[in-house]
Motif scaffolding. Structure first.
Motif, short mmCIF file in Angstrom:
data_model
loop_
_atom_site.label_atom_id
_atom_site.label_comp_id
_atom_site.label_asym_id
_atom_site.label_seq_id
_atom_site.Cartn_x
_atom_site.Cartn_y
_atom_site.Cartn_z
N LEU A 1 5.33 52.33 38.69
CA LEU A 1 4.60 51.25 39.34
C LEU A 1 3.30 50.93 38.63
O LEU A 1 2.54 51.83 38.26
N ASP A 2 3.05 49.64 38.46
CA ASP A 2 1.77 49.18 37.95
C ASP A 2 0.90 48.80 39.16
O ASP A 2 1.16 47.80 39.81
N CYS A 3 -0.08 49.66 39.46
CA CYS A 3 -0.88 49.49 40.67
C CYS A 3 -2.29 49.03 40.32
O CYS A 3 -2.71 49.06 39.17
N LYS A 4 -3.03 48.65 41.37
CA LYS A 4 -4.40 48.16 41.16
C LYS A 4 -5.25 49.19 40.41
O LYS A 4 -5.99 48.84 39.50
N VAL B 1 4.39 57.32 45.14
CA VAL B 1 3.22 58.13 44.84
C VAL B 1 2.29 57.31 43.95
O VAL B 1 2.72 56.74 42.96
N GLY B 2 1.01 57.28 44.32
CA GLY B 2 0.04 56.41 43.65
C GLY B 2 -0.61 57.03 42.41
O GLY B 2 -0.34 58.17 42.06
N PRO B 3 -1.47 56.26 41.76
CA PRO B 3 -2.15 56.74 40.56
C PRO B 3 -3.29 57.72 40.89
O PRO B 3 -3.53 57.99 42.07
N GLU B 4 -3.97 58.22 39.87
CA GLU B 4 -5.07 59.17 40.04
C GLU B 4 -6.07 58.69 41.09
O GLU B 4 -6.57 59.48 41.89
N GLY B 5 -6.35 57.39 41.11
CA GLY B 5 -7.32 56.87 42.08
C GLY B 5 -6.69 56.40 43.38
O GLY B 5 -7.31 55.69 44.15
#
Lengths: 259, 259
Positions: A109-112, A211-215
């Motif tokens: 996923l490319d997230c904010k 599951v999201g990115p580091e932030g």
């Protein structure tokens, strides 16, 4: 005792020779000769006991001796969608481990707040295939290219349960492992006993987990997912790195859905 | 918002300055100044909110402002004893991930089929400390030096349950996750309700689990362990690498013992 040799050969039943890379490995590294036994894995539920029919330095023609239908060892499809970490090695490691543990599909996923906007899918695919061989999986997990978060959410028409893991205390989060276990108990009730357990996929058991990115995901992303039928969950008390969270989600799904 | 800075300071309440390595990090990398806030972790159940009292290029004297007692997030002690893999990177990775997920102790076993006979414990210790800080653990897992398999077994007087994971089909193996969950249910019965849940260790819940080298334990090693009170178990249907098996055992223990 010689270790059995396994090769990944998509559509093995309709082919007659190993793919180029596997052939080089078979011929130059393992030095297989005509008549030697080997096993082919098609990544779609079949292994084949085969024999080297013709060996040249770059080619390996085979004859299939026996078809070995594999039995699924978990119910339904386990799909992990994750924002890749800045450090590519951590994603590759996770892809290897998730394949060993057992899952069906991975999306990126490319997230904010993503720290990584591109990904070499061919490298992930290679690692997954290697882990499929090493851990003798009947099915090869699908590896999907990176896509924008919103596109993924809008196109995720999974008939099973969909979850988003995040860390916002202001949005009520249920415990992921508890929720998927309750579903699992429900589907194994006597009235469902006619459900075949050896034909994948068994749609009601499907799990898609984000599951999201580091932030983390942005709070707007979380809300967008909730509006599209995702459930808000936590993986527990531990503060986990992205790749550890991804693997934990797969391990929990695996434990809840194992046969 | 500035990310809070955490430092590992054994015996922090009785010390007044950061250990040399942490001081260098605080001064040269984070460039902390007098009056800056920081958090100290003693690895034994306490965090301390502190302030930089005096800063020199190599020293950092602190004043403790507040003592923050940590609550355990799992019951009992989780102890993994594992034969290290040939590839040291795989062990280091596992130590990091097991710390993030949460466990209490790691031991390294020198087994008959071990491919690695020595191990840099200082490197593992460093990785564990880094993961303790990153994942904000109240307790630092103990890291024990490598020892011969038989010595470990003979000296393992854990009052909790002891398990050996192996792949010998001729020795009956129970499912690890099922067994530890049954124990967990048993100990949470009303008659045990006087058991304190916020004082570690709660001995009855303790788990010690053994994972063998790439070539598995020898069958004699398995039998020796069984004679010494270990239970024979499997981690499930998946064919796992040593380091993945180790992490799976920790994740399962964590799920079965979480508060």
């Amino acid at each position: 005792m010689k270790e059995a040799r396994y090769f990944y050969v998509p559509n093995a039943a309709n082919e007659t020779e190993l793919p180029a890379e596997e052939a080089v490995h078979a011929m130059r590294v393992l030095r297989l000769k005509e008549g030697d036994e080997m096993y082919l894995m098609d990544g779609e539920g079949y292994f084949y006991q085969a024999e080297v029919a013709l060996a040249t330095p770059k080619k390996c023609i085979y004859t299939i001796k026996q078809t070995l239908k594999q039995k699924p060892v978990w119910h339904g499809r386990i799909h992990l969608a994750i924002a890749p970490t800045k450090d590519m090695g951590r994603m590759e490691w996770m892809a290897e481990k998730a394949t060993e543990v057992g899952f069906d599909e991975i999306s990126f996923l490319d997230c904010k707040f993503s720290e990584r906007k591109t990904l070499r899918i061919d490298r992930i695919e290679k690692i997954v295939i290697s882990a499929v061989k090493q851990s003798r999986k009947g099915w090869k997990p699908a590896v999907n290219p990176m896509m924008p978060f919103h596109t993924f959410i809008e196109n995720c028409s999974n008939a099973g349960q969909k979850f988003i893991c995040h860390c916002y205390p202001e949005i009520l989060r249920e415990d992921f492992f508890t929720v998927i276990n309750n579903v699992s108990h429900a589907i194994s009730s006597p009235s469902d006993s006619q459900k075949s357990s050896d034909n994948k996929p068994s749609v009601g058991d499907d799990i898609t987990v984000l599951v999201g990115p580091e932030g983390d995901f942005s709070i707007d992303e979380v809300r967008f997912a909730l509006e599209h039928g995702f459930e808000s969950v936590t993986l527990g008390n531990s503060r986990l790195r992205t790749e550890t969270a991804g693997l934990s989600a797969v391990m929990m799904s695996q434990l809840a859905r194992r046969v």
